[in-house]
Design a protein around this motif. Structure first.
Motif, PDB file in Angstrom:
ATOM      1  N   ILE A 294      -6.271  -2.450 -11.673  1.00  0.00           N
ATOM      2  CA  ILE A 294      -6.424  -1.803 -10.374  1.00  0.00           C
ATOM      3  C   ILE A 294      -5.022  -1.351  -9.990  1.00  0.00           C
ATOM      4  CG2 ILE A 294      -6.234  -3.989  -9.093  1.00  0.00           C
ATOM      5  CD1 ILE A 294      -8.116  -2.765  -6.971  1.00  0.00           C
ATOM      6  N   ARG A 295      -4.936  -0.158  -9.468  1.00  0.00           N
ATOM      7  CA  ARG A 295      -3.620   0.418  -9.137  1.00  0.00           C
ATOM      8  C   ARG A 295      -3.541   0.651  -7.635  1.00  0.00           C
ATOM      9  NH1 ARG A 295      -1.075  -0.260 -13.456  1.00  0.00           N
ATOM     10  NH2 ARG A 295      -2.007   0.469 -15.356  1.00  0.00           N
ATOM     11  N   LEU A 296      -2.381   0.377  -7.091  1.00  0.00           N
ATOM     12  CA  LEU A 296      -2.136   0.687  -5.688  1.00  0.00           C
ATOM     13  C   LEU A 296      -1.239   1.916  -5.661  1.00  0.00           C
ATOM     14  CD1 LEU A 296      -3.187  -0.927  -3.282  1.00  0.00           C
ATOM     15  CD2 LEU A 296      -0.870  -1.718  -2.941  1.00  0.00           C
ATOM     16  N   VAL A 297      -1.737   2.980  -5.083  1.00  0.00           N
ATOM     17  CA  VAL A 297      -0.951   4.205  -4.994  1.00  0.00           C
ATOM     18  C   VAL A 297      -0.657   4.482  -3.521  1.00  0.00           C
ATOM     19  CG1 VAL A 297      -1.851   5.205  -7.124  1.00  0.00           C
ATOM     20  CG2 VAL A 297      -3.020   5.668  -4.988  1.00  0.00           C
TER      21      VAL A 297
ATOM     22  N   PRO B 191      -5.833   1.486  -2.960  1.00  0.00           N
ATOM     23  CA  PRO B 191      -6.207   0.916  -4.250  1.00  0.00           C
ATOM     24  C   PRO B 191      -7.095   1.906  -5.003  1.00  0.00           C
ATOM     25  CG  PRO B 191      -6.832  -0.533  -2.434  1.00  0.00           C
ATOM     26  CD  PRO B 191      -6.403   0.763  -1.847  1.00  0.00           C
ATOM     27  N   THR B 192      -6.914   1.984  -6.298  1.00  0.00           N
ATOM     28  CA  THR B 192      -7.751   2.866  -7.105  1.00  0.00           C
ATOM     29  C   THR B 192      -8.122   2.152  -8.394  1.00  0.00           C
ATOM     30  OG1 THR B 192      -7.959   5.088  -8.036  1.00  0.00           O
ATOM     31  CG2 THR B 192      -5.815   4.063  -8.203  1.00  0.00           C
ATOM     32  N   LEU B 193      -9.332   2.381  -8.829  1.00  0.00           N
ATOM     33  CA  LEU B 193      -9.812   1.803 -10.076  1.00  0.00           C
ATOM     34  C   LEU B 193     -10.869   2.710 -10.680  1.00  0.00           C
ATOM     35  CD1 LEU B 193     -12.660   0.470  -8.935  1.00  0.00           C
ATOM     36  CD2 LEU B 193     -11.146  -1.376  -8.361  1.00  0.00           C
ATOM     37  N   CYS B 194     -11.288   2.403 -11.883  1.00  0.00           N
ATOM     38  CA  CYS B 194     -12.243   3.249 -12.593  1.00  0.00           C
ATOM     39  C   CYS B 194     -13.522   3.418 -11.775  1.00  0.00           C
ATOM     40  CB  CYS B 194     -12.568   2.649 -13.966  1.00  0.00           C
ATOM     41  SG  CYS B 194     -13.678   3.691 -14.939  1.00  0.00           S
ATOM     42  N   GLN B 195     -13.935   4.671 -11.601  1.00  0.00           N
ATOM     43  CA  GLN B 195     -15.132   4.987 -10.833  1.00  0.00           C
ATOM     44  C   GLN B 195     -16.373   5.089 -11.719  1.00  0.00           C
ATOM     45  OE1 GLN B 195     -15.097   5.306  -7.289  1.00  0.00           O
ATOM     46  NE2 GLN B 195     -13.204   4.258  -7.817  1.00  0.00           N
ATOM     47  N   ASN B 196     -16.203   4.872 -13.024  1.00  0.00           N
ATOM     48  CA  ASN B 196     -17.319   4.931 -13.962  1.00  0.00           C
ATOM     49  C   ASN B 196     -18.147   6.195 -13.734  1.00  0.00           C
ATOM     50  OD1 ASN B 196     -16.993   2.314 -15.406  1.00  0.00           O
ATOM     51  ND2 ASN B 196     -17.085   1.588 -13.312  1.00  0.00           N
TER      52      ASN B 196
ATOM     53  N   CYS C 280      -8.191  11.472 -16.221  1.00  0.00           N
ATOM     54  CA  CYS C 280      -8.855  10.738 -15.135  1.00  0.00           C
ATOM     55  C   CYS C 280      -8.446  11.314 -13.783  1.00  0.00           C
ATOM     56  CB  CYS C 280      -8.500   9.254 -15.188  1.00  0.00           C
ATOM     57  SG  CYS C 280      -9.218   8.320 -13.821  1.00  0.00           S
ATOM     58  N   PRO C 281      -9.401  11.814 -13.011  1.00  0.00           N
ATOM     59  CA  PRO C 281      -9.061  12.398 -11.707  1.00  0.00           C
ATOM     60  C   PRO C 281      -8.662  11.351 -10.664  1.00  0.00           C
ATOM     61  CG  PRO C 281     -11.436  12.428 -12.026  1.00  0.00           C
ATOM     62  CD  PRO C 281     -10.830  11.933 -13.305  1.00  0.00           C
ATOM     63  N   PHE C 282      -8.882  10.079 -10.967  1.00  0.00           N
ATOM     64  CA  PHE C 282      -8.579   9.013 -10.013  1.00  0.00           C
ATOM     65  C   PHE C 282      -7.303   8.248 -10.353  1.00  0.00           C
ATOM     66  CE2 PHE C 282     -13.154   9.661 -10.065  1.00  0.00           C
ATOM     67  CZ  PHE C 282     -13.365   9.985  -8.733  1.00  0.00           C
ATOM     68  N   GLY C 283      -6.721   8.516 -11.507  1.00  0.00           N
ATOM     69  CA  GLY C 283      -5.527   7.783 -11.920  1.00  0.00           C
ATOM     70  C   GLY C 283      -5.827   6.338 -12.244  1.00  0.00           C
ATOM     71  N   ALA C 284      -7.038   6.081 -12.711  1.00  0.00           N
ATOM     72  CA  ALA C 284      -7.486   4.705 -12.910  1.00  0.00           C
ATOM     73  C   ALA C 284      -7.290   4.182 -14.325  1.00  0.00           C
ATOM     74  CB  ALA C 284      -8.964   4.600 -12.538  1.00  0.00           C
ATOM     75  N   THR C 285      -6.914   5.025 -15.250  1.00  0.00           N
ATOM     76  CA  THR C 285      -6.693   4.589 -16.621  1.00  0.00           C
ATOM     77  C   THR C 285      -5.194   4.506 -16.859  1.00  0.00           C
ATOM     78  OG1 THR C 285      -8.725   5.686 -17.307  1.00  0.00           O
ATOM     79  CG2 THR C 285      -7.204   5.075 -19.040  1.00  0.00           C
ATOM     80  N   ALA C 286      -4.766   3.476 -17.565  1.00  0.00           N
ATOM     81  CA  ALA C 286      -3.345   3.294 -17.865  1.00  0.00           C
ATOM     82  C   ALA C 286      -3.204   2.880 -19.327  1.00  0.00           C
ATOM     83  CB  ALA C 286      -2.751   2.229 -16.952  1.00  0.00           C
ATOM     84  N   ILE C 287      -1.969   2.866 -19.784  1.00  0.00           N
ATOM     85  CA  ILE C 287      -1.669   2.423 -21.141  1.00  0.00           C
ATOM     86  C   ILE C 287      -1.046   1.035 -21.063  1.00  0.00           C
ATOM     87  CG2 ILE C 287      -0.288   2.864 -23.229  1.00  0.00           C
ATOM     88  CD1 ILE C 287      -2.513   4.877 -22.908  1.00  0.00           C
TER      89      ILE C 287
END
Length: 174
Positions: free
Chosen positions: A47-50, A62-67, A108-115
């Motif tokens: 989960i990312r806080l932007v 907070p942003t996370l995968c919206q599936n 990802c339009p939500f910025g929810a995927t990371a490496i």
């Protein structure tokens, strides 16, 4: 077990976010990384806080995968590592297939995927297998975990109420 009971058990759940309540404490990020990697690091959080600026005011979001129904991350993945899990219906990453190209990150339009910096493979929210730790630890109750049908019904009622209060002006004849 009857058909109805079986359908209820399999209903997908979603994490909802009340952005108005977020204080930016980052407890959700730290708890996520701790539960998955036994390390407190924002870089390992799913989960990312932007920070967003609205009308000159900086706020945490907070942003996370919206599936997504039609996920761009899945379309852009050259190896098929990014895919929907048929059991959970969540978007997942098969680390053994991921080549770390970052296509899904950029798609990802939500910025929810990371490496993952340790594995050089993509990762995203997996809802902690049905018990999301970010929801449990959030001190401001920003995050909630609900059956999709409950969230859908609430949104439908909200849209209906909004459309009932909205009227278009009468057309003018020129």
């Amino acid at each position: 077990m009857g058909e109805v009971e079986s359908a209820v058990e399999q209903e997908p759940y979603v994490i909802t976010i009340d952005y108005t309540r977020c204080s930016g404490c980052r407890v959700c990020e730290l708890a996520c990384s701790l539960s998955h990697y036994q390390e407190c690091s924002s870089n390992l959080s799913r989960i990312r806080l932007v920070e967003v600026t609205v009308a000159g005011v900086v706020a945490a979001a907070p942003t996370l995968c919206q599936n997504c129904c039609d996920p761009p991350c899945e379309k852009i993945c050259p190896t098929g590592a990014t895919r929907r899990d048929p059991e959970s219906n969540l978007m997942t990453v098969a680390e053994e297939l991921c080549i770390g190209c970052k296509g899904c990150v950029h798609g990802c339009p939500f910025g929810a995927t990371a490496i993952n910096p340790y594995r050089d493979a993509a990762f995203r929210c997996d809802q902690c297998g049905g018990f999301p730790v970010c929801v449990e630890v959030c001190p401001e109750n920003v995050l909630s975990y609900w059956p999709l049908s409950v969230v859908s019904n609430r949104l439908r009622r909200k849209r209906k109420k909004m459309s009932a209060n909205f009227s278009l002006p009468a057309p003018t004849v020129l």
